[in-house]
Design a protein around this motif. Structure first.
Motif, PDB file in Angstrom:
ATOM      1  N   SER A 120       0.831  -1.211   0.000  1.00 50.04           N
ATOM      2  CA  SER A 120       0.000   0.000   0.000  1.00 50.04           C
ATOM      3  C   SER A 120       0.860   1.253   0.000  1.00 50.04           C
ATOM      4  CB  SER A 120      -0.916   0.008   1.228  1.00 50.04           C
ATOM      5  OG  SER A 120      -1.854  -1.027   1.158  1.00 50.04           O
TER       6      SER A 120
ATOM      7  N   THR B 146       1.071   3.650  -3.427  1.00 49.45           N
ATOM      8  CA  THR B 146       0.657   5.047  -3.228  1.00 49.45           C
ATOM      9  C   THR B 146       1.772   6.010  -3.610  1.00 49.45           C
ATOM     10  OG1 THR B 146      -0.838   4.446  -1.421  1.00 49.45           O
ATOM     11  CG2 THR B 146      -0.106   6.742  -1.515  1.00 49.45           C
TER      12      THR B 146
ATOM     13  N   THR C 215      -1.245  -6.932   6.261  1.00 53.04           N
ATOM     14  CA  THR C 215      -1.208  -5.479   6.063  1.00 53.04           C
ATOM     15  C   THR C 215      -0.157  -5.096   5.034  1.00 53.04           C
ATOM     16  OG1 THR C 215      -1.901  -5.109   8.351  1.00 53.04           O
ATOM     17  CG2 THR C 215      -0.871  -3.250   7.220  1.00 53.04           C
TER      18      THR C 215
ATOM     19  N   GLU D  37      -1.364  -6.729   1.188  1.00 47.19           N
ATOM     20  CA  GLU D  37      -2.604  -6.376   0.508  1.00 47.19           C
ATOM     21  C   GLU D  37      -2.705  -4.867   0.288  1.00 47.19           C
ATOM     22  OE1 GLU D  37      -6.000  -8.144   2.390  1.00 47.19           O
ATOM     23  OE2 GLU D  37      -5.303 -10.193   1.992  1.00 47.19           O
TER      24      GLU D  37
ATOM     25  N   THR E 295      -5.547  -1.386  -0.527  1.00 50.19           N
ATOM     26  CA  THR E 295      -6.764  -0.805   0.037  1.00 50.19           C
ATOM     27  C   THR E 295      -7.825  -0.700  -1.057  1.00 50.19           C
ATOM     28  OG1 THR E 295      -6.100   1.454  -0.498  1.00 50.19           O
ATOM     29  CG2 THR E 295      -5.372   0.565   1.635  1.00 50.19           C
TER      30      THR E 295
ATOM     31  N   GLU F 268      -9.323   1.886  -2.122  1.00 48.91           N
ATOM     32  CA  GLU F 268      -9.025   3.039  -2.972  1.00 48.91           C
ATOM     33  C   GLU F 268      -7.967   2.703  -4.017  1.00 48.91           C
ATOM     34  OE1 GLU F 268      -7.229   7.604  -2.687  1.00 48.91           O
ATOM     35  OE2 GLU F 268      -7.406   6.360  -0.881  1.00 48.91           O
TER      36      GLU F 268
ATOM     37  N   ASN G   7      -7.151  -0.294  -5.091  1.00 51.06           N
ATOM     38  CA  ASN G   7      -7.717  -1.269  -6.017  1.00 51.06           C
ATOM     39  C   ASN G   7      -8.542  -0.588  -7.095  1.00 51.06           C
ATOM     40  OD1 ASN G   7      -6.645  -3.621  -4.894  1.00 51.06           O
ATOM     41  ND2 ASN G   7      -8.280  -3.782  -3.373  1.00 51.06           N
TER      42      ASN G   7
ATOM     43  N   GLU H 165      -7.898  -6.329   0.459  1.00 50.06           N
ATOM     44  CA  GLU H 165      -8.278  -5.014   0.967  1.00 50.06           C
ATOM     45  C   GLU H 165      -7.768  -4.791   2.389  1.00 50.06           C
ATOM     46  OE1 GLU H 165     -12.489  -4.579   0.569  1.00 50.06           O
ATOM     47  OE2 GLU H 165     -12.402  -4.382  -1.621  1.00 50.06           O
TER      48      GLU H 165
ATOM     49  N   GLY I  45      -4.770  -3.791   3.302  1.00 55.94           N
ATOM     50  CA  GLY I  45      -3.670  -2.842   3.417  1.00 55.94           C
ATOM     51  C   GLY I  45      -4.023  -1.662   4.296  1.00 55.94           C
ATOM     52  N   HIS I  46      -3.068  -0.750   4.482  1.00 57.20           N
ATOM     53  CA  HIS I  46      -3.328   0.393   5.366  1.00 57.20           C
ATOM     54  C   HIS I  46      -3.237   1.704   4.588  1.00 57.20           C
ATOM     55  CE1 HIS I  46       1.250   0.360   6.589  1.00 57.20           C
ATOM     56  NE2 HIS I  46       1.073   0.148   5.317  1.00 57.20           N
ATOM     57  N   THR I  47      -3.965   2.702   5.075  1.00 55.48           N
ATOM     58  CA  THR I  47      -4.003   4.019   4.454  1.00 55.48           C
ATOM     59  C   THR I  47      -2.844   4.868   4.956  1.00 55.48           C
ATOM     60  OG1 THR I  47      -5.386   4.925   6.208  1.00 55.48           O
ATOM     61  CG2 THR I  47      -6.521   3.885   4.336  1.00 55.48           C
TER      62      THR I  47
END
Length: 703
Positions: free
Chosen positions: A397, A401, A638, A641, A643, A645, A647, A661, A663-665
């Motif tokens: 993630s 990002t 974590t 995977e 998130t 958003e 995906n 889903e 993962g972390h933000t």
């Protein structure tokens, strides 16, 4: 003078400052420029002056011309027994610098940094150099006053041995070269023969030559030798900056001698404690100048190709969560680097066409992905074409990002006509593995306490502490959980070995722990393979090019440039397989710690090793059992995977796959175990380094 006296003079020599008055480059005569730089003690810079591709057609003639003039000076610099010490020292240094230029030039032409030059011309030039070196050594032998050649070779090897206090691949290489040189005989020919064999036989040089992968160094020393093997990048952080000052005493001396010339010196003297961060920034940059210089010709030669030849510089970790303060540090760092490189480039590029963008720092900024601020920092600095290297980063993630943010910044730059600098997405896979191992051990020792009670479990912890040397730390810790943590940190307990099995008897067998160790040791590679495939596999890379064109209005060529500038950067490796499991011919640069390089070399020489087994290994797969075990560790889920958003963005681009889903933000990045541990380490190292540099500044300011 005795041989010991000669070695002392050679070891203590240092180049003159290029910024001093009267140090003007000679732009209309390559030979004269080389001879001038050599006379000032800048033999490496003089040798690097030959690495620009425009020298093709004139390389042998320029080398021969330099040999002619230096040879005349060599003869005239004959040290006499009756000379005063200062005169004898000057004559020794004149010969020393001539020797150093020739061996640096020869190694450059043998090494991979000269792969852009004509092979026939290089061979001819190296032949000229060998003949000159042999003649000069005969001259010294006839004089019977000691050998400056021997002192030069010993100094060269001694500097290699500095790297990681002798535990590095570079230091081990120095030992092997020395074994093949008889110092009671002429040394230069034997030295070059052994050096050539080491360069051409290196597993790293082979991987670069065959296009299997690209490499960088995770340490601030030893770069010139690694450059001969094809290394093209160096990463630094507060820990490594402090190590560089400890390993190379010359850095502290350079800081003390040069600090008074800094434009902010008077202000810092007035309030040194208030300027501690600025002083630490300057001290860190000072450690980088030689790094920038080593990779400068590579940066120019790779500028249009891959954008390599750069130095990664980490920002102050104490302000990593602050956008404006971090960006201000970026501008300060680039301003200081540009000032240094403006002078350096004048000499490196003298006589070459003025078509390159000079004084652009070959530096990228390491941004800690420990908070949402990292996103804006990356977008902003990439929009100026500065380039970024995302660090303190472990999870899919985080990495997906931040690559997206780098794309946004690069697109903004390229629309303004700014060619982006190389960018890196670090994967600190080894630190992720260490964290997951620690998390699993904490879970297992929790089960142990539940089964046999805390008092008996503490006895087991104490036995483990005796085995791995953590008894003092465990004794200081308060509470069962803290004592377990003290006994199982990676710095002391690096594998789930027999001592751990003994402590966990009744909870996990040695065989079970072996399975866990094998799975955890693959976790960082699994993250690397997933993120690399998302962006750089054949099918997905083309989709990202189309996405960049449609979303940011880039041409196909511009979008290809953006994709070509992003390199995945596996780091913090714990075992040589971590390198061999993640090789890729594009969008991949490994950053290797010096002792890890030696482990990679040794594995390549082991029985049954076949490099062909690892071609494009980034696309490989592990057995399904590996994933089954790892998914039992919450922090691996974590890490692996994405998130919802993210995906959604991948679906929009056309990237297919089930990425989960869990993962972390960005808001939760700072709470992830690996992030917290690494940031705490970096902050502690930075604070200690800042205190040391502040004391060094105060001492220098009072002289």
């Amino acid at each position: 003078m005795t041989q010991e006296d000669i070695l002392a003079v050679v070891s203590a020599s240092s180049p003159e400052r290029l910024s001093d008055p009267g140090k003007r480059p000679i732009a209309d005569d390559h030979v004269a420029q080389i001879v001038q730089l050599t006379g000032w003690g800048h033999a490496a810079l003089a040798a690097d002056h030959l690495l620009l591709p425009e020298i093709t057609g004139a390389l042998p003639a320029v080398v021969g011309g330099a040999i002619r003039i230096l040879g005349v000076g060599f003869r005239g610099a004959r040290p006499l027994a009756s000379d005063a010490d200062d005169t004898a020292g000057r004559k020794i240094r004149e010969r020393q610098f001539a020797y150093e230029f020739l061996i640096e030039a020869a190694l450059n032409l043998i090494g991979l940094e000269s792969r852009w030059l004509d092979p026939g011309e290089k061979a001819t030039a190296v032949g000229y150099i060998r003949s000159a070196l042999a003649e000069w050594e005969k001259t010294e032998e006839a004089e019977r006053r000691g050998s400056i050649a021997v002192a030069v070779v010993r100094r060269f090897l001694d500097r290699m041995r500095l790297v990681q206090k002798g535990t590095s691949m570079v230091a081990a290489t120095a030992a092997r070269i020395e074994e093949g040189v008889d110092f009671d005989q002429p040394v230069m020919g034997a030295f070059l023969d052994r050096a050539r064999a080491e360069i051409e036989g290196s597993i790293y040089a082979r991987m670069v030559r065959e296009g299997l992968c690209r490499f960088g160094n995770d340490y601030a020393l030893g770069l010139r030798w690694l450059r001969h093997l094809g290394f093209e990048q160096v990463s630094t952080n507060p820990v490594l900056a402090a190590l560089a000052y400890k390993d190379d005493p010359g850095l502290a001396r350079a800081f003390g001698c040069g600090i008074r010339a800094h434009r902010k010196f008077e202000g810092w003297v007035a309030s040194p404690d208030g300027a501690a961060d600025e002083i630490a920034l300057h001290a860190t940059l000072l450690a980088l100048w030689d790094n920038l210089h080593v990779y400068r010709p590579i940066f120019y030669n790779l500028a249009a190709e891959s954008g390599g030849g750069v130095v990664s510089f980490q920002l102050n970790p104490n302000v990593a969560h602050l956008v404006d303060e971090s960006i201000q540090d970026v501008f300060t760092a680039f301003e200081e680097a540009a000032d240094d490189l403006r002078v350096y480039d004048d000499h490196l590029l003298a006589g070459y066409p003025a078509t390159r963008e000079r004084a652009r720092p070959n530096m990228v900024i390491k941004i800690a992905a420990s908070s949402p601020a990292a996103r804006e920092i990356a977008r902003t600095i990439n929009g100026f074409g500065f380039g970024s290297n995302i660090t303190v980063i472990y999870t899919c993630s985080q990495q997906v990002t931040m690559i997206l943010e780098e794309m946004v910044g690069m697109a903004a730059a390229i629309r303004k006509g700014i060619i982006p600098t190389q960018l890196y997405m670090t994967n600190m896979g080894g630190r992720l593995e260490s964290h997951l191992r620690e998390a699993k051990l904490e879970e297992l020792f929790g089960d142990l306490a539940s089964r046999i009670g805390e008092d008996r479990a503490l006895e087991r912890v104490a036995h483990l502490a005796e085995a791995n040397g953590t008894s003092a730390a465990v004794g200081r810790a308060e509470g069962y959980a803290a004592k377990v943590a003290a006994a199982t940190r990676f710095s002391h307990q690096r594998t789930l070995d027999a001592s751990v099995a003994a402590a966990l008897e009744g909870v996990a067998s040695e065989e079970e722990l072996g399975s866990w160790e094998e799975a955890i040791g693959r976790s960082g590679t699994l993250v690397a393979r997933r993120v690399w495939r998302v962006f750089f596999s054949d099918e997905n890379r083309a989709r990202w090019v189309n996405y960049l064109c449609s979303c940011f209005g880039l041409t196909h060529e511009q979008a290809e440039t953006v994709m070509g500038r992003i390199c995945y950067l596996p780091a913090s490796k714990r075992k040589p397989q971590d390198t061999y499991w993640t090789l890729a011919s594009r969008n991949m640069v490994h950053t290797e710690f010096p002792n890890h390089q030696e482990n990679v070399r040794r594995l390549a020489e082991s029985e049954g090793f076949r490099l062909a087994d690892y071609v494009e290994s980034i696309t490989g797969e592990f057995p399904t059992e590996t994933m089954g075990l790892l998914r039992q560790i919450p922090d691996f889920v974590t890490a692996y995977e994405l998130t919802p958003e993210l995906n959604g963005i991948l679906s929009e681009v056309g990237i297919e796959g089930d990425f989960g889903e869990g993962g972390h933000t960005p808001e939760a990045w700072g709470e992830f175990g690996s992030v917290k541990k690494t940031l705490a380490e970096f902050k502690a190292a930075y604070d200690a380094f800042r205190s040391e540099m502040l004391e060094l500044f105060k001492e220098a300011a009072t002289r």
